[in-house]
Design a protein around this motif. Structure first.
Motif, PDB file in Angstrom:
ATOM      1  N   THR A   1       0.983  -1.286   0.008  1.00  0.00           N
ATOM      2  CA  THR A   1       0.103  -0.007   0.009  1.00  0.00           C
ATOM      3  C   THR A   1       0.757   1.288   0.127  1.00  0.00           C
ATOM      4  OG1 THR A   1      -1.813  -1.093   1.080  1.00  0.00           O
ATOM      5  CG2 THR A   1      -2.010   1.335   1.262  1.00  0.00           C
ATOM      6  N   ARG A   2       1.877   1.290   0.791  1.00  0.00           N
ATOM      7  CA  ARG A   2       2.647   2.660   1.099  1.00  0.00           C
ATOM      8  C   ARG A   2       3.427   2.712  -0.210  1.00  0.00           C
ATOM      9  NH1 ARG A   2       1.798   6.757   2.779  1.00  0.00           N
ATOM     10  NH2 ARG A   2       3.646   8.064   3.434  1.00  0.00           N
ATOM     11  N   THR A   3       3.985   1.529  -0.826  1.00  0.00           N
ATOM     12  CA  THR A   3       4.748   1.751  -2.142  1.00  0.00           C
ATOM     13  C   THR A   3       3.687   2.187  -3.283  1.00  0.00           C
ATOM     14  OG1 THR A   3       6.128  -0.040  -1.460  1.00  0.00           O
ATOM     15  CG2 THR A   3       6.312   0.476  -3.756  1.00  0.00           C
ATOM     16  N   THR A   4       2.686   1.772  -3.564  1.00  0.00           N
ATOM     17  CA  THR A   4       1.922   2.273  -4.628  1.00  0.00           C
ATOM     18  C   THR A   4       1.296   3.734  -4.321  1.00  0.00           C
ATOM     19  OG1 THR A   4      -0.169   1.087  -3.535  1.00  0.00           O
ATOM     20  CG2 THR A   4       1.142   0.023  -5.447  1.00  0.00           C
TER      21      THR A   4
ATOM     22  N   GLY B   1      -1.456  -3.193 -12.575  1.00  0.00           N
ATOM     23  CA  GLY B   1      -2.528  -2.948 -11.691  1.00  0.00           C
ATOM     24  C   GLY B   1      -3.200  -4.140 -11.446  1.00  0.00           C
ATOM     25  N   ALA B   2      -3.924  -5.014 -12.183  1.00  0.00           N
ATOM     26  CA  ALA B   2      -4.541  -6.123 -11.956  1.00  0.00           C
ATOM     27  C   ALA B   2      -3.761  -6.958 -11.005  1.00  0.00           C
ATOM     28  CB  ALA B   2      -5.264  -6.784 -13.044  1.00  0.00           C
ATOM     29  N   ALA B   3      -2.838  -7.364 -11.367  1.00  0.00           N
ATOM     30  CA  ALA B   3      -1.726  -8.383 -10.672  1.00  0.00           C
ATOM     31  C   ALA B   3      -1.448  -7.786  -9.318  1.00  0.00           C
ATOM     32  CB  ALA B   3      -0.373  -8.559 -11.487  1.00  0.00           C
TER      33      ALA B   3
ATOM     34  N   GLY C   1       5.316   9.890 -29.091  1.00  0.00           N
ATOM     35  CA  GLY C   1       6.185   8.645 -29.693  1.00  0.00           C
ATOM     36  C   GLY C   1       6.481   7.610 -28.668  1.00  0.00           C
ATOM     37  N   ILE C   2       5.734   7.553 -27.501  1.00  0.00           N
ATOM     38  CA  ILE C   2       6.389   6.468 -26.769  1.00  0.00           C
ATOM     39  C   ILE C   2       5.477   5.214 -26.919  1.00  0.00           C
ATOM     40  CG2 ILE C   2       6.367   7.988 -24.562  1.00  0.00           C
ATOM     41  CD1 ILE C   2       3.880   6.871 -23.723  1.00  0.00           C
ATOM     42  N   PRO C   3       6.311   4.128 -26.730  1.00  0.00           N
ATOM     43  CA  PRO C   3       5.513   2.973 -27.093  1.00  0.00           C
ATOM     44  C   PRO C   3       4.294   2.858 -26.227  1.00  0.00           C
ATOM     45  CG  PRO C   3       8.050   2.554 -26.760  1.00  0.00           C
ATOM     46  CD  PRO C   3       7.959   3.920 -26.202  1.00  0.00           C
ATOM     47  N   MET C   4       3.440   2.199 -27.213  1.00  0.00           N
ATOM     48  CA  MET C   4       2.190   1.938 -26.419  1.00  0.00           C
ATOM     49  C   MET C   4       2.125   0.797 -25.371  1.00  0.00           C
ATOM     50  SD  MET C   4       0.273   4.472 -26.947  1.00  0.00           S
ATOM     51  CE  MET C   4      -1.410   3.906 -26.655  1.00  0.00           C
ATOM     52  N   ILE C   5       3.171  -0.058 -25.218  1.00  0.00           N
ATOM     53  CA  ILE C   5       3.125  -1.063 -24.421  1.00  0.00           C
ATOM     54  C   ILE C   5       3.073  -0.424 -23.080  1.00  0.00           C
ATOM     55  CG2 ILE C   5       5.645  -1.345 -24.303  1.00  0.00           C
ATOM     56  CD1 ILE C   5       4.877  -4.565 -23.993  1.00  0.00           C
ATOM     57  N   TYR C   6       3.727   0.825 -22.798  1.00  0.00           N
ATOM     58  CA  TYR C   6       3.851   1.359 -21.235  1.00  0.00           C
ATOM     59  C   TYR C   6       2.369   1.663 -20.877  1.00  0.00           C
ATOM     60  CZ  TYR C   6       8.674   1.485 -22.331  1.00  0.00           C
ATOM     61  OH  TYR C   6       9.921   1.305 -22.425  1.00  0.00           O
ATOM     62  N   PRO C   7       1.473   2.330 -21.841  1.00  0.00           N
ATOM     63  CA  PRO C   7       0.094   2.557 -21.319  1.00  0.00           C
ATOM     64  C   PRO C   7      -0.686   1.254 -20.884  1.00  0.00           C
ATOM     65  CG  PRO C   7       0.400   4.159 -23.007  1.00  0.00           C
ATOM     66  CD  PRO C   7       1.780   3.103 -22.755  1.00  0.00           C
ATOM     67  N   TYR C   8      -0.297   0.570 -22.081  1.00  0.00           N
ATOM     68  CA  TYR C   8      -1.259  -0.800 -21.952  1.00  0.00           C
ATOM     69  C   TYR C   8      -1.031  -1.701 -20.616  1.00  0.00           C
ATOM     70  CZ  TYR C   8      -3.803  -0.127 -26.175  1.00  0.00           C
ATOM     71  OH  TYR C   8      -4.737   0.375 -27.201  1.00  0.00           O
ATOM     72  N   MET C   9       0.421  -1.627 -20.384  1.00  0.00           N
ATOM     73  CA  MET C   9       0.825  -2.460 -19.186  1.00  0.00           C
ATOM     74  C   MET C   9       0.399  -2.118 -17.932  1.00  0.00           C
ATOM     75  SD  MET C   9       2.397  -5.001 -20.226  1.00  0.00           S
ATOM     76  CE  MET C   9       3.454  -5.640 -18.926  1.00  0.00           C
ATOM     77  N   ALA C  10      -0.368  -1.100 -18.009  1.00  0.00           N
ATOM     78  CA  ALA C  10      -1.069  -0.339 -16.683  1.00  0.00           C
ATOM     79  C   ALA C  10      -1.947  -1.523 -16.246  1.00  0.00           C
ATOM     80  CB  ALA C  10      -1.457   0.905 -16.541  1.00  0.00           C
ATOM     81  N   LEU C  11      -2.609  -2.135 -16.938  1.00  0.00           N
ATOM     82  CA  LEU C  11      -3.850  -2.810 -16.634  1.00  0.00           C
ATOM     83  C   LEU C  11      -3.430  -4.503 -16.261  1.00  0.00           C
ATOM     84  CD1 LEU C  11      -6.376  -2.324 -19.525  1.00  0.00           C
ATOM     85  CD2 LEU C  11      -6.623  -1.376 -17.171  1.00  0.00           C
ATOM     86  N   PRO C  12      -2.527  -4.729 -16.703  1.00  0.00           N
ATOM     87  CA  PRO C  12      -2.090  -6.015 -16.215  1.00  0.00           C
ATOM     88  C   PRO C  12      -1.424  -5.992 -14.829  1.00  0.00           C
ATOM     89  CG  PRO C  12      -0.858  -5.806 -18.293  1.00  0.00           C
ATOM     90  CD  PRO C  12      -1.934  -4.831 -18.250  1.00  0.00           C
TER      91      PRO C  12
ATOM     92  N   TRP D   1      -2.225   4.842 -15.234  1.00  0.00           N
ATOM     93  CA  TRP D   1      -1.424   4.339 -14.058  1.00  0.00           C
ATOM     94  C   TRP D   1      -1.733   4.749 -12.929  1.00  0.00           C
ATOM     95  CZ3 TRP D   1       1.884   0.425 -14.087  1.00  0.00           C
ATOM     96  CH2 TRP D   1       2.447  -0.032 -15.353  1.00  0.00           C
ATOM     97  N   LEU D   2      -1.999   5.980 -12.578  1.00  0.00           N
ATOM     98  CA  LEU D   2      -2.419   6.411 -11.238  1.00  0.00           C
ATOM     99  C   LEU D   2      -3.597   5.791 -10.713  1.00  0.00           C
ATOM    100  CD1 LEU D   2      -1.992   9.026  -9.124  1.00  0.00           C
ATOM    101  CD2 LEU D   2      -3.586   9.856 -10.519  1.00  0.00           C
TER     102      LEU D   2
END
Length: 169
Positions: free
Chosen positions: A13-16, A139-141, A126-137, A58-59
């Motif tokens: 909790t503190r880390t997130t 965060g879910a994990a 120009g950022i790779p879209m894997i960074y925004p998309y990785m927020a879901l897996p 991500w937030l």
């Protein structure tokens, strides 16, 4: 087991919370940069809105981990009250189970989606879209881990904290 799970849940909790705080500071700075550029220099930056949008995803995912620990979006107090004090842990267990099933569903379906979009690039930043998309897996994990830790801690981490604080005074 109870104390270890509680300590791990508090650490997660503190880390997130710290990461979410840093993200909100960055989003605020980007927003002020956008507004300042627009009104002071009569030009806007096309990439700031994209960054803010992706950072807000991500937030939200990181903030949800802390909400699970504090039971800020997992409990339906009416059902707990209706069930009575003896059955309240069963109601909480059912609610956390539903949350875990949802997080598992998000994790299973968002992971391949993130990998499938790894080669895609955001148009303005120009950022790779894997960074925004990785927020879901991710965060879910993290939410699944937090649900498990909170479950092992007995669903009441805040009461334990209040008890420890009260006994120390």
């Amino acid at each position: 087991m109870h104390r270890t799970a509680l300590a791990a849940a508090r650490l997660l909790t503190r880390t997130t919370e710290i990461l979410a705080t840093l993200l909100i500071v960055v989003v605020t700075a980007l927003n002020l940069t956008q507004v300042g550029g627009r009104y002071l220099f009569n030009t806007g930056f096309s990439w700031t809105e994209e960054y803010m949008r992706y950072l807000m995803i991500w937030l939200m995912m990181l903030g949800s981990v802390a909400c699970i620990f504090r039971a800020e979006h997992m409990g339906i107090e009416f059902l707990e009250t209706l069930a009575g004090p003896k059955r309240a842990p069963l109601v909480k267990s059912a609610l956390y189970s539903v949350g875990a099933i949802f997080c598992l569903y998000v994790l299973v379906y968002s992971w391949p989606l993130a990998l499938r979009n790894a080669a895609q690039v955001a148009p303005a930043s120009g950022i790779p879209m894997i960074y925004p998309y990785m927020a879901l897996p991710v965060g879910a994990a993290l939410m699944l881990v937090q649900i498990a830790l909170t479950w092992f801690a007995g669903f009441e981490p805040d009461e334990d904290n209040a008890t420890e604080t009260g006994s120390a005074a």
